[in-house]
Design a protein around this motif. Structure first.
Motif, PDB file in Angstrom:
ATOM      1  N   VAL A 245       0.833  -1.210   0.000  1.00 58.65           N
ATOM      2  CA  VAL A 245       0.000   0.000   0.000  1.00 58.65           C
ATOM      3  C   VAL A 245       0.860   1.249   0.000  1.00 58.65           C
ATOM      4  N   LEU A 246       1.895   1.254   0.829  1.00 54.79           N
ATOM      5  CA  LEU A 246       2.784   2.416   0.907  1.00 54.79           C
ATOM      6  C   LEU A 246       3.483   2.677  -0.415  1.00 54.79           C
ATOM      7  N   ARG A 247       3.897   1.612  -1.090  1.00 52.74           N
ATOM      8  CA  ARG A 247       4.567   1.772  -2.381  1.00 52.74           C
ATOM      9  C   ARG A 247       3.610   2.324  -3.433  1.00 52.74           C
ATOM     10  N   ARG A 248       2.396   1.800  -3.459  1.00 54.79           N
ATOM     11  CA  ARG A 248       1.407   2.291  -4.426  1.00 54.79           C
ATOM     12  C   ARG A 248       1.097   3.772  -4.193  1.00 54.79           C
ATOM     13  N   GLN A 249       0.916   4.160  -2.929  1.00 52.21           N
ATOM     14  CA  GLN A 249       0.644   5.556  -2.617  1.00 52.21           C
ATOM     15  C   GLN A 249       1.809   6.448  -3.020  1.00 52.21           C
ATOM     16  N   GLY A 250       3.017   5.980  -2.748  1.00 56.34           N
ATOM     17  CA  GLY A 250       4.193   6.766  -3.104  1.00 56.34           C
ATOM     18  C   GLY A 250       4.321   6.961  -4.601  1.00 56.34           C
ATOM     19  N   ILE A 251       4.072   5.895  -5.380  1.00 59.83           N
ATOM     20  CA  ILE A 251       4.144   6.004  -6.842  1.00 59.83           C
ATOM     21  C   ILE A 251       3.061   6.937  -7.359  1.00 59.83           C
ATOM     22  N   ALA A 252       1.845   6.833  -6.801  1.00 57.04           N
ATOM     23  CA  ALA A 252       0.751   7.711  -7.235  1.00 57.04           C
ATOM     24  C   ALA A 252       1.064   9.172  -6.930  1.00 57.04           C
ATOM     25  N   GLU A 253       1.615   9.454  -5.767  1.00 58.06           N
ATOM     26  CA  GLU A 253       1.959  10.835  -5.417  1.00 58.06           C
ATOM     27  C   GLU A 253       3.050  11.380  -6.333  1.00 58.06           C
ATOM     28  N   ARG A 254       4.019  10.547  -6.667  1.00 60.82           N
ATOM     29  CA  ARG A 254       5.081  11.004  -7.561  1.00 60.82           C
ATOM     30  C   ARG A 254       4.546  11.293  -8.954  1.00 60.82           C
ATOM     31  N   ARG A 255       3.641  10.448  -9.430  1.00 61.34           N
ATOM     32  CA  ARG A 255       3.057  10.696 -10.753  1.00 61.34           C
ATOM     33  C   ARG A 255       2.243  11.975 -10.760  1.00 61.34           C
ATOM     34  N   ALA A 256       1.461  12.198  -9.682  1.00 66.24           N
ATOM     35  CA  ALA A 256       0.674  13.423  -9.592  1.00 66.24           C
ATOM     36  C   ALA A 256       1.564  14.653  -9.544  1.00 66.24           C
ATOM     37  N   ALA A 257       2.662  14.571  -8.817  1.00 64.79           N
ATOM     38  CA  ALA A 257       3.588  15.711  -8.759  1.00 64.79           C
ATOM     39  C   ALA A 257       4.236  15.960 -10.106  1.00 64.79           C
ATOM     40  N   ALA A 258       4.571  14.891 -10.834  1.00 66.89           N
ATOM     41  CA  ALA A 258       5.179  15.050 -12.159  1.00 66.89           C
ATOM     42  C   ALA A 258       4.199  15.681 -13.145  1.00 66.89           C
ATOM     43  N   GLU A 259       2.918  15.280 -13.070  1.00 72.73           N
ATOM     44  CA  GLU A 259       1.910  15.872 -13.953  1.00 72.73           C
ATOM     45  C   GLU A 259       1.684  17.352 -13.664  1.00 72.73           C
ATOM     46  N   GLU A 260       1.682  17.715 -12.393  1.00 69.27           N
ATOM     47  CA  GLU A 260       1.537  19.118 -12.026  1.00 69.27           C
ATOM     48  C   GLU A 260       2.719  19.935 -12.534  1.00 69.27           C
ATOM     49  N   THR A 261       3.915  19.345 -12.473  1.00 75.22           N
ATOM     50  CA  THR A 261       5.107  20.059 -12.940  1.00 75.22           C
ATOM     51  C   THR A 261       5.035  20.286 -14.453  1.00 75.22           C
ATOM     52  N   ARG A 262       4.594  19.262 -15.180  1.00 73.57           N
ATOM     53  CA  ARG A 262       4.488  19.410 -16.639  1.00 73.57           C
ATOM     54  C   ARG A 262       3.385  20.400 -17.025  1.00 73.57           C
TER      55      ARG A 262
END
Length: 263
Positions: A245-262
């Motif tokens: 669960v922690l890994r999935r949440q971490g990957i989702a947060e990183r993807r969301a941050a990358a999309e916001e940056t783009r």
């Protein structure tokens, strides 16, 4: 044309200077250019020279280094080191006189009990009194697994405990430790109540096996060890679930941050 008398002008200038400059001998404001910090605010014992430059006092660097190093030699870390030193002593007592002498086994149990008690206190002291250090973070789990692993291996080598029990407990402990390191980039898996209960049950069960018990106490220790094995497996599976669960949440947060940056 009206003017200001020279005497009045001089008085005004003097008043202005008095408002902006400190009196002779008074300390300069902290934000003033070239202001010297108050005495006692520098951990190295530095003092200002005649030009106002801060000069380290003689031996100041050594004193600062001693302060930094003293944090490692705190009560919590000393208890952890004591637990590490008890491991070879416990093994020697456990295997003394062939490993079946009740007296030597009683001494071994005492060493094991001291190690388990210090395990309860060192972490609490470190958190309560802000004594957490990098050394403690590394040494504490090593000490825990070292004393428990030594006890289990000695018991299995002496034929008192099946090897599969030792394999399950040690495999779980090493596997969960490795899992924590693998997901640490995403966060920390907190210790659960089940994990703490597992540790307590393991300690009681192994301690009962270290003692040369007979009769109904020997039967009781078998049931306590069975409970410890069940808790070991159940809490291990729960840690695996938390890690996923922690890994999935971490990957989702990183993807969301990358999309916001783009964006």
């Amino acid at each position: 044309m009206t003017g200001v008398p020279a005497s009045a002008a001089g008085g005004s200038a003097r008043a202005k200077g008095a408002a902006t400059s400190p009196a002779p001998g008074a300390p300069a404001p902290a934000d003033a250019p070239g202001a010297v910090p108050e005495m006692g605010t520098d951990v190295t014992g530095a003092t200002p020279d005649e030009q106002g430059t801060l000069r380290p006092a003689r031996g100041g660097k050594i004193a600062a280094a001693a302060v930094n190093q003293a944090s490692v030699w705190n009560v919590a870390n000393l208890l952890t080191m004591l637990r590490l030193l008890l491991v070879p002593g416990f093994v020697a007592l456990m295997l003394a006189d062939g490993g079946y002498d009740p007296a030597w086994r009683a001494f071994a149990w005492a060493a094991f009990a001291v190690a388990m008690i210090t395990d309860l206190f060192d972490g609490h002291l470190a958190r309560t009194y802000n004594l957490v250090t990098d050394f403690g973070k590394i040494a504490d789990p090593i000490a825990d697994k070292a004393i428990m692993g030594a006890a289990l291996i000695c018991l299995s080598a002496l034929g008192d405990l099946p090897w599969w029990v030792t394999g399950v407990i040690l495999g779980r402990e090493l596997g969960i430790t490795l899992l924590r390191f693998l997901v640490i980039r995403y966060g920390v898996i907190p210790a659960s109540r089940g994990g703490k209960l597992k540790t307590l049950t393991q300690g009681v069960a192994v301690g009962m096996y270290v003692l040369a018990l007979t009769g109904w106490l020997a039967t009781l220790r078998w049931w306590v060890m069975a409970a410890a094995v069940v808790l070991t497996v159940v809490t291990g599976l729960d840690y695996v679930r938390q890690a996923v669960v922690l890994r999935r949440q971490g990957i989702a947060e990183r993807r969301a941050a990358a999309e916001e940056t783009r964006a």
